[in-house]
Every structure is written in structure tokens, then in C-alpha cells.
Design a protein around this motif. Structure first.
Motif: not given
Length: 251
Positions: A62-73, A85-91, A93-99
């Protein structure tokens, strides 16, 4: 821009960040012996062995996803070939698994604290408050992901929440960026700020304690059978401890 918007999206974040930093300094200066997770492994191990790894692996994702999604332009990711599209898919489904991992692990740990009497007695008020705020934060974040990213048409938080956070970090806050953010995302952000504000006063301080010294500290030797003891050069920090007043021949 209303005064409420400025309060929620400019004042509150800076207050939470100030309490987070100053609180850790105060806690370290006045409560170093309490700077611990207060492990309860001695009371119960079976549920801990299941819930703790699930929670910690999930929260790291979860922390890794937030860092990439919020802090990396967005432009930086596109520059290395990661498009929307690739970012949306990874974010998503990986975010759902992490949750799922995080919430399941947290549920097991909370259940353990409720049903194991010894662990329940070792649970402090700060633990209870922390668990409630953490659960609310995880619930709001998961609900926002499911409702908007999985079941809905998707919400581009990288065009609103992400630049708002980066603006706060660069001391150029823009509360208007949060005006049209869906309510569940706003609740997730606000509960996260509460979590950061109470962080220094809970067991969460152990996140900032990395046991780096364990990699280089000397071994604790209780008895040695080394026939060449005393003939080799002693490395700094590895000197033998001597009993005060012991005769030279026993040293």
C-alpha cells in the motif's frame, strides 16, 4: 475558495505534519524505553504468525503504491514507458491485492486482541485508538478503489490529489485541487491525516526504528574455547569484558 476548504486542505495537513515531526522528537527524547511495539508474541503465536505477515506485506505494498501514484509525476512514468492504461491496471489490481492482505491481516490481529485474554490486557488505549483510525483509513481507501476504480469508470487522482500533495510538500498548497474530489477519497485523505497526527503517540513509532546496528554489533560470547585468545588483534567494539577487581592471571 472557501475558508472550510483552506482549513481542511491547507491548515489541517500542515498541523498533522507538524505534530508528526515534533511528536516523534518529543517521544524519542522523553520515552525511549517506550519506543517499541510492545510485542505480545509470548502470549499467543498461532494467530500472530498468520496475521502479522499478511498485514505487514500488505501495508508495504500500500505504501509503495501511494508513493508511486502520488509523489511520482505522470510525465516521469510515461518517460520510462509506463502509460495511463498500464498504470491503471497495475495500480487497481495490485492495490486490490494489497488491500485484501492488509485488511485481512488487521482483522486477524484485532480478533486476536479481543479473544486472547493476555493480549487484550496488554492492549493500551492508544492501541485501541490507533486500530480504529487505521481501520477507518483502510476502509475509506479500499471503498474508493472498489467503487471508482474497479466498479466505476475510474477516477484520475493523479490530476487532483497527487498535485495537491506535491504542492503541500513544496510549500505551495492549492486547496482548489481537492474541491471536486469524490467524498470517499476525501474521507480517506482526512483519516490518513488523523493517523499521521496520532502516529508519534502509538506503537507505530517502531516503523522508524530499523535495527541497522544488529548487522555490525559484536556477538555476545558467554564462554570461549579459543586456544588463541588474546593473541589476535582485537577489533573495536569486540574487547572482552573484565570482571572488576579480577586478578591479572584470570583476565
Amino acid at each position: 475558495m472557501t475558508s472550510t476548504a483552506v482549513l481542511l486542505w491547507v491548515v489541517v495537513p500542515y498541523v498533522a505534519a507538524t505534530v508528526f515531526v515534533v511528536g516523534h522528537v518529543w517521544r524519542y527524547r522523553h520515552d525511549q524505553f517506550g519506543w517499541t511495539t510492545r510485542s505480545s508474541q509470548v502470549h499467543e503465536r498461532r494467530l500472530l504468525r498468520i496475521g502479522s505477515p499478511m498485514f505487514h506485506v500488505g501495508i508495504l505494498m500500500v505504501i509503495g503504491g501511494h508513493v508511486v501514484g502520488l509523489l511520482v509525476p505522470r510525465a516521469w512514468l510515461e518517460a520510462v514507458g509506463i502509460h495511463e492504461h498500464a498504470y491503471h491496471l497495475v495500480a487497481t489490481w495490485a492495490g486490490s491485492i494489497a488491500a485484501v492482505l492488509t485488511i485481512a491481516g488487521l482483522a486477524i490481529l484485532v480478533y486476536r486482541r479481543r479473544v486472547v485474554a493476555a493480549v487484550r490486557r496488554a492492549t493500551t488505549t492508544s492501541d485501541k485508538v490507533m486500530y480504529v483510525v487505521l481501520a477507518v483509513t483502510l476502509f475509506c481507501g479500499t471503498a474508493a478503489t472498489v467503487l471508482f476504480q474497479v466498479l466505476g469508470g475510474g477516477y484520475d487522482y493523479r490530476g487532483s490529489i497527487a498535485p495537491w500533495i506535491r504542492g503541500l510538500m513544496s510549500l505551495r498548497p492549492d486547496a482548489s485541487l481537492m474541491a471536486d474530489v469524490p467524498g470517499m477519497f476525501q474521507a480517506h485523505v482526512l483519516s490518513a491525516m488523523v493517523l499521521f497526527a496520532i502516529w508519534p503517540f502509538t506503537r507505530l513509532v517502531h516503523v522508524l526504528s530499523a535495527p541497522v546496528g544488529y548487522l555490525v554489533r559484536p556477538y555476545v560470547v558467554y564462554r570461549t574455547r579459543d586456544a588463541q585468545r588474546g593473541t589476535r588483534v582485537t577489533r573495536p567494539g569486540w574487547e572482552r569484558a573484565e570482571r572488576p577487581g579480577a586478578p591479572a592471571e584470570h583476565r
